[in-house]
Design a protein around this motif. Structure first.
Motif, PDB file in Angstrom:
ATOM      1  N   TYR A  15      -1.084  33.371   7.042  1.00 49.33           N
ATOM      2  CA  TYR A  15      -2.207  33.992   6.634  1.00 49.33           C
ATOM      3  C   TYR A  15      -2.958  33.674   5.591  1.00 49.33           C
ATOM      4  O   TYR A  15      -2.709  32.739   4.702  1.00 49.33           O
ATOM      5  N   THR A  16      -4.506  33.503   5.948  1.00 49.46           N
ATOM      6  CA  THR A  16      -5.398  33.283   4.961  1.00 49.46           C
ATOM      7  C   THR A  16      -5.294  34.468   3.949  1.00 49.46           C
ATOM      8  O   THR A  16      -4.843  35.854   4.286  1.00 49.46           O
ATOM      9  N   ASP A  17      -6.173  34.374   2.730  1.00 51.60           N
ATOM     10  CA  ASP A  17      -6.237  35.604   1.742  1.00 51.60           C
ATOM     11  C   ASP A  17      -7.186  36.533   2.276  1.00 51.60           C
ATOM     12  O   ASP A  17      -8.103  36.306   2.996  1.00 51.60           O
ATOM     13  N   ASN A  18      -7.055  37.775   2.121  1.00 56.18           N
ATOM     14  CA  ASN A  18      -7.873  38.932   2.063  1.00 56.18           C
ATOM     15  C   ASN A  18      -8.637  39.174   0.817  1.00 56.18           C
ATOM     16  O   ASN A  18      -7.933  39.944  -0.229  1.00 56.18           O
ATOM     17  N   ASN A  19      -9.614  38.847   0.415  1.00 55.58           N
ATOM     18  CA  ASN A  19     -10.331  38.847  -0.854  1.00 55.58           C
ATOM     19  C   ASN A  19     -11.131  40.320  -0.983  1.00 55.58           C
ATOM     20  O   ASN A  19     -11.620  40.576  -2.045  1.00 55.58           O
ATOM     21  N   SER A  20     -10.968  41.033   0.142  1.00 59.29           N
ATOM     22  CA  SER A  20     -11.514  42.581  -0.156  1.00 59.29           C
ATOM     23  C   SER A  20     -10.565  43.511   0.290  1.00 59.29           C
ATOM     24  O   SER A  20     -10.824  44.522   1.012  1.00 59.29           O
ATOM     25  N   PHE A  21      -9.351  43.639  -0.256  1.00 63.25           N
ATOM     26  CA  PHE A  21      -8.395  44.277  -0.032  1.00 63.25           C
ATOM     27  C   PHE A  21      -8.297  45.456  -0.832  1.00 63.25           C
ATOM     28  O   PHE A  21      -8.146  45.301  -2.165  1.00 63.25           O
ATOM     29  N   PHE A  22      -8.718  46.586  -0.380  1.00 63.82           N
ATOM     30  CA  PHE A  22      -8.545  48.019  -0.954  1.00 63.82           C
ATOM     31  C   PHE A  22      -9.158  47.785  -2.238  1.00 63.82           C
ATOM     32  O   PHE A  22      -8.851  47.692  -3.374  1.00 63.82           O
ATOM     33  N   ASN A  23     -10.499  48.140  -2.402  1.00 62.16           N
ATOM     34  CA  ASN A  23     -11.251  48.293  -3.533  1.00 62.16           C
ATOM     35  C   ASN A  23     -11.335  47.198  -4.324  1.00 62.16           C
ATOM     36  O   ASN A  23     -11.287  47.020  -5.803  1.00 62.16           O
ATOM     37  N   GLY A  24     -11.534  45.919  -3.655  1.00 64.17           N
ATOM     38  CA  GLY A  24     -11.941  44.500  -4.385  1.00 64.17           C
ATOM     39  C   GLY A  24     -10.776  43.886  -4.915  1.00 64.17           C
ATOM     40  O   GLY A  24     -10.840  42.929  -5.397  1.00 64.17           O
ATOM     41  N   ASN A  25      -9.282  44.417  -4.426  1.00 60.81           N
ATOM     42  CA  ASN A  25      -8.218  43.411  -4.864  1.00 60.81           C
ATOM     43  C   ASN A  25      -8.049  42.267  -3.900  1.00 60.81           C
ATOM     44  O   ASN A  25      -8.899  42.336  -2.755  1.00 60.81           O
ATOM     45  N   THR A  26      -7.227  41.228  -4.284  1.00 62.90           N
ATOM     46  CA  THR A  26      -7.000  40.209  -3.617  1.00 62.90           C
ATOM     47  C   THR A  26      -5.598  40.077  -2.914  1.00 62.90           C
ATOM     48  O   THR A  26      -4.736  40.406  -3.642  1.00 62.90           O
ATOM     49  N   LEU A  27      -5.431  40.279  -1.627  1.00 64.39           N
ATOM     50  CA  LEU A  27      -4.116  40.067  -0.846  1.00 64.39           C
ATOM     51  C   LEU A  27      -3.674  38.667  -0.534  1.00 64.39           C
ATOM     52  O   LEU A  27      -4.559  38.074   0.251  1.00 64.39           O
ATOM     53  N   GLU A  28      -2.536  38.167  -0.894  1.00 64.03           N
ATOM     54  CA  GLU A  28      -2.066  37.074  -0.222  1.00 64.03           C
ATOM     55  C   GLU A  28      -0.665  37.320   0.251  1.00 64.03           C
ATOM     56  O   GLU A  28      -0.166  38.127  -0.115  1.00 64.03           O
ATOM     57  N   GLN A  29      -0.253  36.465   1.124  1.00 59.26           N
ATOM     58  CA  GLN A  29       1.013  36.607   1.881  1.00 59.26           C
ATOM     59  C   GLN A  29       1.767  35.398   2.344  1.00 59.26           C
ATOM     60  O   GLN A  29       1.091  34.430   3.043  1.00 59.26           O
ATOM     61  N   ASP A  30       2.746  35.405   2.035  1.00 58.41           N
ATOM     62  CA  ASP A  30       3.661  34.062   2.373  1.00 58.41           C
ATOM     63  C   ASP A  30       3.895  33.966   3.959  1.00 58.41           C
ATOM     64  O   ASP A  30       3.944  34.971   4.464  1.00 58.41           O
ATOM     65  N   PRO A  31       4.193  32.737   4.310  1.00 53.83           N
ATOM     66  CA  PRO A  31       4.466  32.771   5.907  1.00 53.83           C
ATOM     67  C   PRO A  31       5.508  33.546   6.247  1.00 53.83           C
ATOM     68  O   PRO A  31       6.415  33.900   5.327  1.00 53.83           O
ATOM     69  N   LEU A  32       5.751  33.892   7.498  1.00 55.75           N
ATOM     70  CA  LEU A  32       6.587  34.627   8.042  1.00 55.75           C
ATOM     71  C   LEU A  32       7.467  33.965   9.108  1.00 55.75           C
ATOM     72  O   LEU A  32       6.514  33.242   9.840  1.00 55.75           O
ATOM     73  N   VAL A  33       8.653  33.737   9.386  1.00 58.85           N
ATOM     74  CA  VAL A  33       9.196  32.757  10.457  1.00 58.85           C
ATOM     75  C   VAL A  33      10.014  33.860  11.596  1.00 58.85           C
ATOM     76  O   VAL A  33      10.500  35.165  11.122  1.00 58.85           O
ATOM     77  N   SER A  34       9.569  33.724  12.734  1.00 59.66           N
ATOM     78  CA  SER A  34      10.283  34.426  13.805  1.00 59.66           C
ATOM     79  C   SER A  34      11.015  33.755  14.851  1.00 59.66           C
ATOM     80  O   SER A  34      10.262  32.606  15.111  1.00 59.66           O
ATOM     81  N   LEU A  35      11.782  34.326  15.422  1.00 62.44           N
ATOM     82  CA  LEU A  35      12.514  33.540  16.522  1.00 62.44           C
ATOM     83  C   LEU A  35      12.983  34.671  17.504  1.00 62.44           C
ATOM     84  O   LEU A  35      13.392  35.703  17.177  1.00 62.44           O
ATOM     85  N   GLN A  36      12.645  34.341  18.908  1.00 70.84           N
ATOM     86  CA  GLN A  36      12.977  35.303  19.989  1.00 70.84           C
ATOM     87  C   GLN A  36      13.417  34.716  20.930  1.00 70.84           C
ATOM     88  O   GLN A  36      13.157  33.390  21.369  1.00 70.84           O
ATOM     89  N   GLY A  37      14.396  35.440  21.931  1.00 69.56           N
ATOM     90  CA  GLY A  37      14.873  34.939  23.129  1.00 69.56           C
ATOM     91  C   GLY A  37      14.927  35.954  24.132  1.00 69.56           C
ATOM     92  O   GLY A  37      15.172  37.147  23.966  1.00 69.56           O
ATOM     93  N   HIS A  38      14.775  35.447  25.337  1.00 72.50           N
ATOM     94  CA  HIS A  38      14.797  36.147  26.524  1.00 72.50           C
ATOM     95  C   HIS A  38      15.662  35.746  27.757  1.00 72.50           C
ATOM     96  O   HIS A  38      15.765  34.342  27.814  1.00 72.50           O
ATOM     97  N   VAL A  39      16.293  36.656  28.500  1.00 72.51           N
ATOM     98  CA  VAL A  39      17.023  36.145  29.586  1.00 72.51           C
ATOM     99  C   VAL A  39      16.297  36.924  30.879  1.00 72.51           C
ATOM    100  O   VAL A  39      15.886  38.254  30.569  1.00 72.51           O
ATOM    101  N   VAL A  40      15.846  36.334  31.584  1.00 68.65           N
ATOM    102  CA  VAL A  40      14.961  36.633  32.788  1.00 68.65           C
ATOM    103  C   VAL A  40      15.647  36.653  34.141  1.00 68.65           C
ATOM    104  O   VAL A  40      16.307  35.257  34.417  1.00 68.65           O
TER     105      VAL A  40
END
Length: 302
Positions: free
Chosen positions: A198-223
């Motif tokens: 994620y890039t930073d959101n420098n206009s988060f809720f009344n001028g605050n700056t939001l940063e976020q660490d990466p999120l890891v996901s894994l998914q599997g399917h049987v078809v």
């Protein structure tokens, strides 16, 4: 104020659209130089859980989503590839109890635009017409496909700088992916790993700056494929990480989500197909949300 935002921020940073990424057949072999246009409708019902100290109770979300998609298959560097684009329009309503009194709010507008570029690195050569049909006929008994891709979510959705709840994120999300499919007869087994950045959101809720660490996901399917154009799939997914920081203050809101779902796809002609999907999301943390989503889509190929 920062402490309060830190506890609430998961409502913004762990959006339902991200949490519900559970898509089978994303690495399937497509004929070369084909276009697919799709339309979908989805309904989501969610229960949202807050820290009891915030005095927010029984918070629920109802979200209606209408979307369109476009897929184009092509050849690049001698490999089969595809480009996907998705845009949706949403109508959501949040309601619950604040200090014991009923409270609600709603948002209506466009969500962020999603783009995806992927390439099959092993298997699934770029073919069309009779060559494609003949190749698929020879690979029905056993086949392995390995693919790589990247998803980019653009900050095009409806966003209000003075509101905590929004349909748009006001930032870019970049998600590299690696996936594999192994098929034997009518059965296919799929595994996809993703890293959400994620890039930073420098206009988060009344001028605050939001940063976020990466999120890891894994998914599997049987078809299981009954016949060409008629299949059923079931899948599981798990996502972790993604802690948020507001103005340098950590939120202690690591995501820990489990998803499962099932899909049914069927074609009524060589050009027209339909898909019905159910997805359930469960949080493994004290704060987060549980949700149920039903999606119905149609696609046209030419």
């Amino acid at each position: 104020m920062i402490r309060l935002l830190s506890v609430l921020v998961f409502l913004f940073s762990a959006s339902l659209a991200e949490a519900q990424d559970l898509q089978p057949r994303r690495w399937s072999h497509l004929p070369l130089d084909r276009n697919f246009v799709g339309a979908l409708y989805g309904y989501t019902s969610a229960d949202i859980f807050f820290n009891p100290s915030l005095r927010l109770e029984n918070v629920e979300l109802d979200m209606h989503t209408a979307g369109i998609s476009f897929v184009h298959s092509f050849e690049v560097f001698g490999k089969s590839a595809r480009f996907d684009m998705m845009q949706s329009y949403q109508d959501g309503r949040w309601k619950g109890l604040l200090d014991g009194a009923s409270a609600s709010t709603s948002r209506t507008g466009f969500s962020d635009t999603t783009l995806r570029l992927s390439m099959n690195l092993v298997g699934a050569p770029p073919l069309s017409g009779k060559e494609f049909a003949d190749y698929r006929a020879t690979k029905r008994d056993c086949e392995t496909i390995v693919g790589a891709g990247v998803v980019v979510v653009l900050p095009t959705g409806h966003y209000l700088k003075d509101r905590l709840l929004n349909l748009g994120s006001n930032r870019f999300t970049i998600r590299p992916q690696l996936g594999v499919i192994h098929s034997r007869g009518r059965w296919s087994y799929e595994l996809t790993g993703s890293l959400w950045c994620y890039t930073d959101n420098n206009s988060f809720f009344n001028g605050n700056t939001l940063e976020q660490d990466p999120l890891v996901s894994l998914q599997g399917h049987v078809v299981y494929t009954f016949r060409p154009g008629f299949w059923i799939a079931t899948g599981l997914a798990y996502g972790m990480g993604g802690q948020s920081t507001i103005n340098g203050v950590e939120s202690n809101d690591n995501k820990n989500n489990f998803l499962w779902g099932t899909s049914l796809g069927f074609s009524v002609s060589r050009q027209l197909g339909f898909q019905l999907t159910y997805i359930s999301t469960k949080t493994l943390e004290r704060s987060g949300f549980d949700s149920d989503t039903i999606l119905f889509g149609a696609s046209l190929m030419w």
